[in-house]
Design an enzyme around this catalytic site. Structure first.
Site, short mmCIF file in Angstrom:
data_model
loop_
_atom_site.label_atom_id
_atom_site.label_comp_id
_atom_site.label_asym_id
_atom_site.label_seq_id
_atom_site.Cartn_x
_atom_site.Cartn_y
_atom_site.Cartn_z
N LYS A 75 0.83 -1.21 0.00
CA LYS A 75 0.00 0.00 0.00
C LYS A 75 0.86 1.26 0.00
CE LYS A 75 -3.82 -0.36 -0.13
NZ LYS A 75 -4.73 -0.59 -1.29
N HIS A 93 -1.60 3.60 -7.31
CA HIS A 93 -2.85 4.32 -7.63
C HIS A 93 -2.51 5.71 -8.19
CE1 HIS A 93 -4.92 1.10 -5.59
NE2 HIS A 93 -4.24 1.33 -4.49
#
Length: 352
Positions: A75, A93
């Site tokens: 992450k 992302h």
């Protein structure tokens, strides 16, 4: 020598890891160096990595890693604005215009590093080499069922937490359903043939929840889809894309319906193409359910790191999928790594 540095995850409720001790041992057998940071939350204990011959480093020490080390996490990094000089493997992302992603790209540009985004590690045909999708679907269906159970008790689902295994999760929910003493709810899964939908469907089957499995053929008409409203649970397992049909329009709140819980496992409410038009924000571990209508109740659950509820199983599954690619880290100018680097370069070059 190729040096892989596995950093500790710093996001709340994140216990997963992308490399198991067995995988680390395989990399070392190929001649690679592996460093693993200590972590108080990682689902797999540090002793296994030590026994595999890995170097052990303090938590969060990766910024001081040798310049040729490849930093591997899952992450996001802390948003401290520091330039990033290393090569990083992670879910960034960063390539869909998200504000946080653009900030991340600027940090790489300032530091001269490279992002190898795990979402963009793909084969020549575009298929991802590894994904957490199955466990996202499995855990997402479980949270949706928790929301339904809470409704039957006259309330809203409370906080969720990690489970040691899927067996523990199933046992808890079976006890909840038996205690209720009611018939099992019915569920419809859209995207049932994919990884996410397979996980959601398998969970429903394990729980004795009758499940209707739909995929592209059943939604090709473009809608409307009144069948969705005739189920207790709707589990959305497809990503929003241009041209995606609307599965649950805003009017569903007040329409005659059996539907009382939507599990938006794809979790993309801010997209203009979202197929679910009754909510506009994600939920989280503390408040997994968002009530969008009261009488009759309609709750939406949309958590963006669902596999973390089952961190050990999801880590082991993902790590097994990813290991063949990690075994080629000594050839990062080829194949999946070269494609990921090209994707990063394209988006990095667009920054002003």
């Amino acid at each position: 020598m190729t040096h892989l540095w596995v950093r500790a995850e710093q996001r709340a409720n994140e216990e997963r890891v992308g490399l198991t001790p067995a995988g680390a041992r395989a990399l070392r057998a190929k001649g690679m160096s592996v460093t693993v940071e200590e972590s108080p939350t990682r689902a797999i204990e540090i002793g296994g990595y030590r026994d595999a011959g890995c170097e052990i480093a303090p938590e969060g020490s990766w910024p001081a890693a040798p310049s040729d080390a490849i930093i591997f996490g899952l992450k996001e990094l802390p948003e401290d604005g520091a330039p990033l000089a290393h090569r990083h493997i992670m879910f960034g992302h960063a390539f869909k215009g998200q504000p946080a992603g653009l900030r991340l790209l600027r940090r790489f540009k300032e530091g001269g590093g490279t992002l190898y985004d795990l979402e963009y590690l793909v084969e020549e045909d575009g298929r991802r080499v590894a994904a957490f999708g199955y466990w996202a679907g499995y855990a997402g269906a479980a949270v949706a069922l928790k929301c339904w159970v809470a409704q039957q008790r006259g309330g809203l689902a409370g906080p969720v937490a990690t489970y040691p295994s899927s067996t523990h999760l199933l046992a808890e929910l079976q006890t909840d359903l038996i205690t209720l003493g009611t018939a099992r709810p019915t569920a419809i899964v859209i995207g049932a043939l994919g990884r996410v939908g397979s996980g959601a469907s398998d969970f429903c089957t394990a729980m004795g929840v009758p499940v209707t499995r739909w995929d592209m053929a059943e939604t090709a008409s473009g809608g409307p889809f009144p069948e969705i409203l005739r189920h207790d649970l709707f589990l959305n397992c497809i990503l929003a894309r241009p041209g995606s049909p609307v599965f649950v329009p805003a009017s569903a709140k007040t329409a005659p319906r059996k539907l009382s819980v939507i599990g938006d496992i794809a979790c993309d409410p801010e997209s203009d193409f979202s197929p679910i038009k009754v909510y506009d924000r994600t939920t989280d571990w503390t408040s997994p359910a968002l009530r969008v209508h009261d009488r009759p109740p309609l709750d939406v659950t949309a958590i963006d790191n669902l596999p973390s509820l089952l961190p050990t199983e999801s880590s082991e599954d993902y790590a097994e999928q990813l290991l063949p690619s990690l075994m080629t880290l000594d050839r990062m100018d080829e194949d999946v790594w070269a494609r990921a680097a090209e994707t990063f370069a394209i988006h990095s070059d667009r920054l002003r």
